[in-house]
Motif scaffolding. Structure first.
Motif, PDB file in Angstrom:
ATOM      1  N   GLU A  80       0.832  -1.207   0.000  1.00  0.00           N
ATOM      2  CA  GLU A  80       0.000   0.000   0.000  1.00  0.00           C
ATOM      3  C   GLU A  80       0.865   1.255   0.000  1.00  0.00           C
ATOM      4  N   VAL A  81       1.906   1.277   0.814  1.00  0.00           N
ATOM      5  CA  VAL A  81       2.812   2.420   0.880  1.00  0.00           C
ATOM      6  C   VAL A  81       3.536   2.587  -0.460  1.00  0.00           C
ATOM      7  N   SER A  83       2.485   1.741  -3.431  1.00  0.00           N
ATOM      8  CA  SER A  83       1.530   2.297  -4.401  1.00  0.00           C
ATOM      9  C   SER A  83       1.331   3.788  -4.171  1.00  0.00           C
ATOM     10  N   ARG A  84       1.243   4.174  -2.923  1.00  0.00           N
ATOM     11  CA  ARG A  84       1.051   5.594  -2.595  1.00  0.00           C
ATOM     12  C   ARG A  84       2.267   6.424  -3.008  1.00  0.00           C
ATOM     13  N   ILE A  85       3.452   5.875  -2.795  1.00  0.00           N
ATOM     14  CA  ILE A  85       4.687   6.566  -3.198  1.00  0.00           C
ATOM     15  C   ILE A  85       4.717   6.725  -4.717  1.00  0.00           C
ATOM     16  N   ASP A  86       4.334   5.669  -5.444  1.00  0.00           N
ATOM     17  CA  ASP A  86       4.292   5.767  -6.914  1.00  0.00           C
ATOM     18  C   ASP A  86       3.338   6.872  -7.360  1.00  0.00           C
ATOM     19  N   THR A  87       2.174   6.938  -6.731  1.00  0.00           N
ATOM     20  CA  THR A  87       1.193   7.964  -7.069  1.00  0.00           C
ATOM     21  C   THR A  87       1.753   9.357  -6.790  1.00  0.00           C
ATOM     22  N   LEU A  88       2.377   9.518  -5.634  1.00  0.00           N
ATOM     23  CA  LEU A  88       2.965  10.821  -5.293  1.00  0.00           C
ATOM     24  C   LEU A  88       4.091  11.196  -6.257  1.00  0.00           C
ATOM     25  N   GLN A  91       2.572  12.487  -9.378  1.00  0.00           N
ATOM     26  CA  GLN A  91       2.026  13.833  -9.167  1.00  0.00           C
ATOM     27  C   GLN A  91       3.143  14.869  -9.127  1.00  0.00           C
TER      28      GLN A  91
END
Length: 104
Positions: A80-81, A83-88, A91
């Motif tokens: 989960e972390v 995936s969130r890092i990839d999204t950030l 962005q």
């Protein structure tokens, strides 16, 4: 070149054991022995398991189950972390790209 070992005395179910470990691991070993002792006492107190070897096996199974459950939770959290890092990162890259276009 081997590191010096320290002998640590731990008590599990009222029986004392001498265990060698590196000095920097003494606290972790002591905590692990205390945890195992608590697990084994808890199992013995139920009155359903008799014999030190059976109590030790049941404690080992309980601890292994806890470990595997925690590892599964940790793996899920890491995914989960990640995936969130990839999204950030996407962005941030988009924002920087937009900023560069404004400077041109």
């Amino acid at each position: 070149m081997s590191a010096a070992l320290t002998t640590v005395s731990v008590k599990i179910l009222d029986k004392e054991y001498q265990v060698a470990c590196p000095p920097e691991e003494v606290d972790a070993l002591t905590a692990a022995a205390r945890y195992l002792d608590q697990k084994m006492y808890s199992i013995r107190e139920t009155g359903k398991v008799f014999g030190l070897d059976r109590i030790a096996v049941m404690a080992a199974l309980n601890i292994a189950n806890e470990f595997l459950s925690n590892r599964h939770s940790t793996d899920s959290l890491q995914s989960e972390v990640g995936s969130r890092i990839d999204t950030l990162n996407k962005q941030i890259t988009a924002a920087l790209s937009e900023h560069k276009q404004l400077d041109l």
